[in-house]
Motif scaffolding. Structure first.
Motif, PDB file in Angstrom:
ATOM      1  N   PHE A  25     -11.427 105.687  28.345  1.00 49.65           N
ATOM      2  CA  PHE A  25     -10.826 104.261  28.417  1.00 49.65           C
ATOM      3  C   PHE A  25     -10.020 104.979  26.490  1.00 49.65           C
ATOM      4  O   PHE A  25     -10.224 105.233  26.028  1.00 49.65           O
ATOM      5  N   ASP A  26      -9.259 103.539  26.423  1.00 51.05           N
ATOM      6  CA  ASP A  26      -8.401 103.565  25.107  1.00 51.05           C
ATOM      7  C   ASP A  26      -7.526 102.528  25.011  1.00 51.05           C
ATOM      8  O   ASP A  26      -7.176 101.366  25.934  1.00 51.05           O
ATOM      9  N   LEU A  27      -7.807 101.910  23.484  1.00 45.57           N
ATOM     10  CA  LEU A  27      -7.557 100.542  23.337  1.00 45.57           C
ATOM     11  C   LEU A  27      -6.443 100.996  22.187  1.00 45.57           C
ATOM     12  O   LEU A  27      -7.020 102.086  21.251  1.00 45.57           O
ATOM     13  N   GLU A  28      -5.834  99.973  21.923  1.00 48.50           N
ATOM     14  CA  GLU A  28      -4.660 100.326  21.297  1.00 48.50           C
ATOM     15  C   GLU A  28      -4.373  99.460  20.239  1.00 48.50           C
ATOM     16  O   GLU A  28      -5.053  98.885  20.179  1.00 48.50           O
ATOM     17  N   ALA A  29      -3.884  99.751  18.788  1.00 48.02           N
ATOM     18  CA  ALA A  29      -4.125  98.828  17.589  1.00 48.02           C
ATOM     19  C   ALA A  29      -3.101  97.925  18.103  1.00 48.02           C
ATOM     20  O   ALA A  29      -2.461  97.579  18.548  1.00 48.02           O
ATOM     21  N   GLY A  30      -3.887  96.048  17.751  1.00 51.53           N
ATOM     22  CA  GLY A  30      -3.432  95.057  18.144  1.00 51.53           C
ATOM     23  C   GLY A  30      -3.053  94.681  19.645  1.00 51.53           C
ATOM     24  O   GLY A  30      -1.905  93.921  19.953  1.00 51.53           O
ATOM     25  N   GLU A  31      -4.002  95.069  20.678  1.00 51.90           N
ATOM     26  CA  GLU A  31      -2.711  94.858  21.888  1.00 51.90           C
ATOM     27  C   GLU A  31      -4.777  94.132  21.967  1.00 51.90           C
ATOM     28  O   GLU A  31      -5.531  93.927  21.994  1.00 51.90           O
ATOM     29  N   VAL A  32      -4.466  93.211  23.664  1.00 46.98           N
ATOM     30  CA  VAL A  32      -5.280  93.031  24.222  1.00 46.98           C
ATOM     31  C   VAL A  32      -5.321  93.715  25.554  1.00 46.98           C
ATOM     32  O   VAL A  32      -4.232  93.527  26.337  1.00 46.98           O
ATOM     33  N   LEU A  33      -6.569  94.731  26.248  1.00 43.34           N
ATOM     34  CA  LEU A  33      -6.024  94.886  27.103  1.00 43.34           C
ATOM     35  C   LEU A  33      -7.438  94.286  28.235  1.00 43.34           C
ATOM     36  O   LEU A  33      -8.464  94.544  27.158  1.00 43.34           O
ATOM     37  N   ALA A  34      -6.827  94.258  29.210  1.00 44.00           N
ATOM     38  CA  ALA A  34      -8.071  93.242  30.174  1.00 44.00           C
ATOM     39  C   ALA A  34      -8.358  94.876  31.138  1.00 44.00           C
ATOM     40  O   ALA A  34      -8.307  95.546  31.208  1.00 44.00           O
ATOM     41  N   VAL A  35      -9.508  94.507  31.214  1.00 51.85           N
ATOM     42  CA  VAL A  35     -10.632  95.168  32.189  1.00 51.85           C
ATOM     43  C   VAL A  35     -10.653  94.465  33.707  1.00 51.85           C
ATOM     44  O   VAL A  35     -11.963  93.417  33.496  1.00 51.85           O
ATOM     45  N   VAL A  36      -9.849  95.536  34.534  1.00 50.33           N
ATOM     46  CA  VAL A  36     -10.540  94.476  35.742  1.00 50.33           C
ATOM     47  C   VAL A  36     -10.950  95.682  36.609  1.00 50.33           C
ATOM     48  O   VAL A  36     -10.303  96.951  36.348  1.00 50.33           O
ATOM     49  N   GLY A  37     -11.860  95.525  37.680  1.00 52.56           N
ATOM     50  CA  GLY A  37     -12.429  96.078  38.715  1.00 52.56           C
ATOM     51  C   GLY A  37     -13.021  95.014  39.418  1.00 52.56           C
ATOM     52  O   GLY A  37     -13.871  94.013  38.944  1.00 52.56           O
ATOM     53  N   ASP A  38     -13.542  96.052  40.909  1.00 56.22           N
ATOM     54  CA  ASP A  38     -14.765  94.573  41.703  1.00 56.22           C
ATOM     55  C   ASP A  38     -16.132  94.937  40.659  1.00 56.22           C
ATOM     56  O   ASP A  38     -15.774  95.977  40.509  1.00 56.22           O
ATOM     57  N   ASN A  39     -16.727  93.843  41.648  1.00 56.92           N
ATOM     58  CA  ASN A  39     -17.920  93.775  41.218  1.00 56.92           C
ATOM     59  C   ASN A  39     -18.730  95.594  42.009  1.00 56.92           C
ATOM     60  O   ASN A  39     -18.368  95.823  43.012  1.00 56.92           O
ATOM     61  N   GLY A  40     -19.652  95.840  41.015  1.00 54.18           N
ATOM     62  CA  GLY A  40     -19.747  98.000  41.648  1.00 54.18           C
ATOM     63  C   GLY A  40     -19.416  98.535  40.918  1.00 54.18           C
ATOM     64  O   GLY A  40     -19.283 100.003  41.195  1.00 54.18           O
ATOM     65  N   ALA A  41     -17.786  98.437  40.212  1.00 56.05           N
ATOM     66  CA  ALA A  41     -16.675  99.186  39.800  1.00 56.05           C
ATOM     67  C   ALA A  41     -17.505 100.455  38.534  1.00 56.05           C
ATOM     68  O   ALA A  41     -16.896 100.795  38.502  1.00 56.05           O
ATOM     69  N   GLY A  42     -18.013  99.578  38.355  1.00 49.50           N
ATOM     70  CA  GLY A  42     -18.415 100.557  36.899  1.00 49.50           C
ATOM     71  C   GLY A  42     -18.339  99.771  35.491  1.00 49.50           C
ATOM     72  O   GLY A  42     -18.562 100.240  34.285  1.00 49.50           O
ATOM     73  N   LYS A  43     -17.406  98.866  35.753  1.00 47.21           N
ATOM     74  CA  LYS A  43     -16.983  98.253  35.001  1.00 47.21           C
ATOM     75  C   LYS A  43     -17.820  98.158  34.038  1.00 47.21           C
ATOM     76  O   LYS A  43     -17.411  97.413  32.053  1.00 47.21           O
ATOM     77  N   SER A  44     -19.109  97.554  34.283  1.00 42.57           N
ATOM     78  CA  SER A  44     -19.760  96.151  32.560  1.00 42.57           C
ATOM     79  C   SER A  44     -20.829  98.020  32.285  1.00 42.57           C
ATOM     80  O   SER A  44     -20.732  97.379  30.437  1.00 42.57           O
TER      81      SER A  44
END
Length: 269
Positions: A25-44
């Motif tokens: 995972f990487d988040l850059e300065a000054g951005e909106v980063l959306a995290v998407v994935g099916d249920n059970g994908a492990g994003k939570s």
């Protein structure tokens, strides 16, 4: 550019179930980063690890390039990482200012605060009003109980609380899930204002139109790991859906390709 928040090879197991399997995972300065994935994908689980609610079994989390180890959400807060959970974590019977400063209440200066431990209610209400005004949230009285607010206004209060105390990152978990069209639009506008203030936002959402409206990049999560990071400017909504379902993948040349085609040509590994 050094990412503001980064995860490298994160692993989390619950018995025989692997929720994170070498997730990056990487988040850059000054951005909106959306995290998407099916249920059970492990994003939570990924987001909980980045916000201190889950401790990874393996891997590394970095803030501004420096390794950190979170043992609780309080540790993440110390690094300026604030999270807006789907249930908002608001106290409905309490007023807006009390909810804004919950767990971070300010005492009155001098003897009244130190000896009598009296709260600076006036100061907290003034600061809460300033933050909401700065974010363009039209609520007039900070003494108003949260239970009297609409769903969109409650979401705005929770977001404003995160924006007030988050100095590095704001994480939002499905912020428009229970809202109508008009209120969702206001929340997306609020997310844009936070980004414009220079504070990066992580947006977890199942709503693809919202993702494509506000996100600068899209992190696609599948089977416990990141499978792609794409831009709404260069990739379509259908391509993102294909990536998260496994029908598509990013090929060696960086282009999106069909998995079935890769198998047919013998390139699938």
């Amino acid at each position: 550019m050094t990412p503001v928040l980064q995860g490298i090879g994160l692993v989390k197991r619950y018995g025989r179930v692997t929720a994170m399997d070498g997730a990056d995972f990487d988040l850059e300065a000054g951005e909106v980063l959306a995290v998407v994935g099916d249920n059970g994908a492990g994003k939570s689980t990924l987001i909980k690890a980045l916000s201190g609610a889950v401790i990874p079994d393996e891997g590394q989390i970095l803030v501004d390039g420096s390794p950190v180890r979170f043992h609780s959400p309080l540790d993440a807060r110390k690094y300026g990482i604030e999270t807006v959970y789907q249930d908002l974590a608001l106290a409905p019977a309490q007023d807006i200012a009390t909810n804004m400063f919950m767990g971070r209440e300010r005492r009155r200066p001098g003897f009244l605060g130190t000896a009598l431990r009296l709260l600076d209610s006036r100061g907290m209400r003034a600061e809460a009003q300033r933050v909401l005004d700065e974010l363009g949230i039209g609520i007039k009285s900070m003494a108003q109980p949260v239970e009297t607010l609409s769903g969109g206004q409650r979401q705005a209060v929770a977001v404003a609380r995160a924006a007030a105390f988050g100095t590095r990152v704001v994480i939002m978990d499905e912020p428009t899930a229970a809202l109508g069209v008009a209120e969702s639009a206001k929340v997306l506008e609020l997310i844009g204002r936070i980004r414009d203030r220079g504070l990066p936002v992580v947006l977890i959402s199942h709503n693809m139109p919202h993702v494509f409206e506000i996100a600068d990049r899209v992190h696609v999560h599948r089977l416990g790991k990141r499978v792609a990071v794409v831009s709404p400017r260069t990739h379509t909504m259908n391509q993102v859906v294909g990536l998260l379902t496994g029908a598509l993948r990013i090929g060696a040349d960086g282009e999106v390709e069909e998995v079935a085609q890769a198998v047919h040509t013998g390139l699938d590994r």
